[in-house]
Structure formats: structure tokens, C-alpha cells
Write a protein that holds these residues in place. Structure first.
Motif, PDB file in Angstrom:
ATOM      1  N   ARG A  70       0.801  -1.231   0.000  1.00  0.00           N
ATOM      2  CA  ARG A  70       0.000   0.000   0.000  1.00  0.00           C
ATOM      3  C   ARG A  70       0.831   1.278   0.000  1.00  0.00           C
ATOM      4  N   TRP A  71       2.012   1.221   0.620  1.00  0.00           N
ATOM      5  CA  TRP A  71       2.835   2.431   0.719  1.00  0.00           C
ATOM      6  C   TRP A  71       4.252   2.153   0.223  1.00  0.00           C
ATOM      7  N   PRO A  72       4.936   3.188  -0.283  1.00  0.00           N
ATOM      8  CA  PRO A  72       6.322   3.004  -0.724  1.00  0.00           C
ATOM      9  C   PRO A  72       7.273   3.006   0.472  1.00  0.00           C
ATOM     10  N   LEU A  73       7.473   1.843   1.064  1.00  0.00           N
ATOM     11  CA  LEU A  73       8.265   1.747   2.292  1.00  0.00           C
ATOM     12  C   LEU A  73       9.649   1.174   2.027  1.00  0.00           C
ATOM     13  N   ASP A  74      10.626   1.676   2.758  1.00  0.00           N
ATOM     14  CA  ASP A  74      11.980   1.142   2.647  1.00  0.00           C
ATOM     15  C   ASP A  74      12.238   0.041   3.660  1.00  0.00           C
ATOM     16  N   ALA A  75      11.555   0.116   4.794  1.00  0.00           N
ATOM     17  CA  ALA A  75      11.740  -0.911   5.815  1.00  0.00           C
ATOM     18  C   ALA A  75      10.546  -0.912   6.766  1.00  0.00           C
ATOM     19  N   THR A  76      10.229  -2.095   7.278  1.00  0.00           N
ATOM     20  CA  THR A  76       9.182  -2.212   8.295  1.00  0.00           C
ATOM     21  C   THR A  76       9.642  -3.194   9.358  1.00  0.00           C
ATOM     22  N   LEU A  77       9.095  -3.026  10.555  1.00  0.00           N
ATOM     23  CA  LEU A  77       9.455  -3.925  11.645  1.00  0.00           C
ATOM     24  C   LEU A  77       8.248  -4.114  12.565  1.00  0.00           C
ATOM     25  N   PHE A  93       6.021  -3.424  19.227  1.00  0.00           N
ATOM     26  CA  PHE A  93       6.738  -2.338  18.563  1.00  0.00           C
ATOM     27  C   PHE A  93       6.481  -2.465  17.068  1.00  0.00           C
ATOM     28  N   VAL A  94       6.016  -1.386  16.453  1.00  0.00           N
ATOM     29  CA  VAL A  94       5.906  -1.396  14.993  1.00  0.00           C
ATOM     30  C   VAL A  94       6.594  -0.143  14.470  1.00  0.00           C
ATOM     31  N   ALA A  95       7.231  -0.261  13.328  1.00  0.00           N
ATOM     32  CA  ALA A  95       7.912   0.884  12.736  1.00  0.00           C
ATOM     33  C   ALA A  95       7.868   0.774  11.225  1.00  0.00           C
ATOM     34  N   ALA A  96       7.789   1.932  10.573  1.00  0.00           N
ATOM     35  CA  ALA A  96       7.796   1.985   9.116  1.00  0.00           C
ATOM     36  C   ALA A  96       8.712   3.118   8.671  1.00  0.00           C
ATOM     37  N   ALA A  97       9.568   2.823   7.701  1.00  0.00           N
ATOM     38  CA  ALA A  97      10.517   3.812   7.181  1.00  0.00           C
ATOM     39  C   ALA A  97      10.227   4.055   5.709  1.00  0.00           C
ATOM     40  N   SER A  98      10.262   5.339   5.328  1.00  0.00           N
ATOM     41  CA  SER A  98       9.980   5.682   3.945  1.00  0.00           C
ATOM     42  C   SER A  98      10.742   6.947   3.564  1.00  0.00           C
ATOM     43  N   ALA A  99      10.735   7.270   2.275  1.00  0.00           N
ATOM     44  CA  ALA A  99      11.390   8.494   1.820  1.00  0.00           C
ATOM     45  C   ALA A  99      10.665   9.713   2.395  1.00  0.00           C
ATOM     46  N   HIS A 100       9.340   9.597   2.552  1.00  0.00           N
ATOM     47  CA  HIS A 100       8.553  10.742   3.003  1.00  0.00           C
ATOM     48  C   HIS A 100       7.680  10.390   4.201  1.00  0.00           C
ATOM     49  N   CYS A 108       2.594   2.997   9.689  1.00  0.00           N
ATOM     50  CA  CYS A 108       2.779   2.651  11.102  1.00  0.00           C
ATOM     51  C   CYS A 108       1.413   2.482  11.773  1.00  0.00           C
ATOM     52  N   HIS A 109       0.520   3.415  11.508  1.00  0.00           N
ATOM     53  CA  HIS A 109      -0.835   3.369  12.063  1.00  0.00           C
ATOM     54  C   HIS A 109      -1.584   2.122  11.570  1.00  0.00           C
ATOM     55  N   PHE A 110      -1.448   1.860  10.284  1.00  0.00           N
ATOM     56  CA  PHE A 110      -2.062   0.689   9.670  1.00  0.00           C
ATOM     57  C   PHE A 110      -1.547  -0.601  10.322  1.00  0.00           C
TER      58      PHE A 110
END
Lengths: 150, 83
Positions: A70-77, A93-100, A108-110
């Protein structure tokens, strides 16, 4: 990446590892769920989390995959603990990394909303009036529904 | 097939997991739930309200009309409360 474990984790270390070596990442959004010391009017001294080994990992992987579609993510945990936990301890713990930032915030919310209604974990609270299984909340279902797509 | 029970379903049935042959006359999840309910008081109490029970077959959520096969891993549990 997903991890299901009994022991605690270090959010700082996890965040560092998540974005390390990828300079295309412009933002990381994370959420930590913790054990509260109350439920309604009751005092909670501890809780025990049970899960379904095998299905848990499969469901968490599916949730992570869905976020990445769904999103352009570089990393998730996603890290989720099980076993006995006391108030103040970290559960998830949840985390999402992206360019923006928009993608990082939304993903992250999702991740946490979907996890709460799909990952097979069950909480039993040690309350002042005795032990009780936590009941699923309608508001969690509602939170998940807003991420549903046709 | 392997049948697993979690949370209060495990406590009420006194069972965490067991091996079962698909009982005669049972073809789907709903049929299995009715068969289990007739076993004893613990199972009757655990399976008294279908609406409170979620079901997974081979680690995927299914509805109660899902058709079962010997060799399936079937799990019964309450709505999840993680996070």
C-alpha cells in the motif's frame, strides 16, 4: 521484518538497525504498546499474553506485506512479545521507514491497527478482582475498518 | 487432523491440542463445533456461543462453512486481543 519473542527489546537499537545503511529513508515512524496498570476501575498487577505459534508469524508477515503493497516503504518492523508482562513493560513495537513522512505515519498506524484485530494473541489480566481474559473491543474493529479497501 | 484450543477455550475444554479423525457425518467447521459441543460439559460450555469463536484452518482465518479435510490443522479461539 517480524519477530515474536518473550524477552524485551530496545527501541533505540531497533530503530537504528531499521534505517542503517539506507540513505533513501527520509523518515521513520514507530509505535510502542505498553502494559497499563488499570483496566476500567480495576488495578492490573500483570498480564499474560498467549499466542498461536506458526499462525502468529504467518499473520504478521501478511500484515507487513500488505503495508508494503500500500505504501512506498523502505523498511518495516513488527516485534510482539508474549508471556508474563508487568505494567510499564513494552508489549509491541511497529515501525515503518519511507522516503517521506506521510507513508511512514500511515503505514505505522495501519500496522498496529491491523495487528490488533488479526494477529492471534490473547491477553489475560491479573486484576484486583481476579484473573480475566481481555475481551476484544468494537473500537479496534472500527479502527481496522477504516483501512479496508474495495 | 490436529485441533488446537486457545485462551478461554483451552481452559474450558481442558485441552490445548489433540489429534482427531474427522468424525463421521462431519464435513465442515460448523459440524465439528457441534460434534465437539456434545462431548462433555467442558466442551459444551466452551462451544455454547458460536459467535464468540474464531476459527483458523492451516493458519488462515475461515468461516464456519469451511470444508474440512483429514490432515488439516484446525484452531478455535476467541477474538484476538494483542497489540
Amino acid at each position: 521484518m517480524i519477530r515474536v519473542q518473550e524477552h524485551d527489546f530496545d527501541p533505540g537499537v531497533e530503530l537504528e538497525l531499521l534505517s542503517k545503511g539506507n540513505n533513501a529513508i527520509g523518515g521513520v515512524c514507530s509505535f510502542i504498546g505498553m502494559v497499563r496498570d488499570f483496566a476500567g476501575d480495576e488495578q492490573i498487577s500483570a498480564m499474560t499474553l498467549e499466542h498461536y505459534p506458526g499462525m502468529t508469524e504467518k499473520q504478521l508477515e501478511a500484515i507487513e506485506k500488505e503495508a508494503n503493497e500500500r505504501w512506498p516503504l523502505d523498511a518495516t518492523l513488527i516485534i510482539h512479545r508474549y508471556g508474563r508482562l508487568e505494567p510499564g513493560e513494552r508489549i509491541v513495537f511497529v515501525a515503518a521507514a519511507s522516503a517521506h513522512r506521510e507513508a511512514a505515519f500511515e503505514a505505522c498506524h495501519f500496522l498496529i491497527d491491523w495487528l490488533k484485530t488479526k494477529a492471534p494473541f490473547w491477553k489475560k489480566e491479573n486484576a484486583s478482582s481476579g484473573d480475566q481474559w481481555v475481551e476484544a473491543k468494537t473500537c479496534d474493529d472500527e479502527a481496522t475498518k477504516r483501512w479496508e479497501q474495495d | 487432523m490436529k485441533v488446537l484450543y486457545f485462551a478461554w477455550l483451552k481452559e474450558k475444554t481442558g485441552t490445548s491440542q489433540e489429534e482427531l479423525d474427522l468424525p463421521e457425518g462431519v464435513s465442515d467447521v460448523e459440524g465439528l463445533m457441534h460434534w465437539l459441543r456434545d462431548r462433555d460439559n467442558g466442551f459444551a460450555s466452551a462451544f455454547s456461543k458460536d459467535a464468540l469463536i474464531r476459527v483458523a484452518v492451516n493458519h488462515e482465518y475461515v468461516e464456519q462453512d469451511h470444508v474440512l479435510a483429514n490432515g488439516d490443522e484446525v484452531a478455535f479461539f476467541p477474538p484476538v486481543t494483542g497489540g
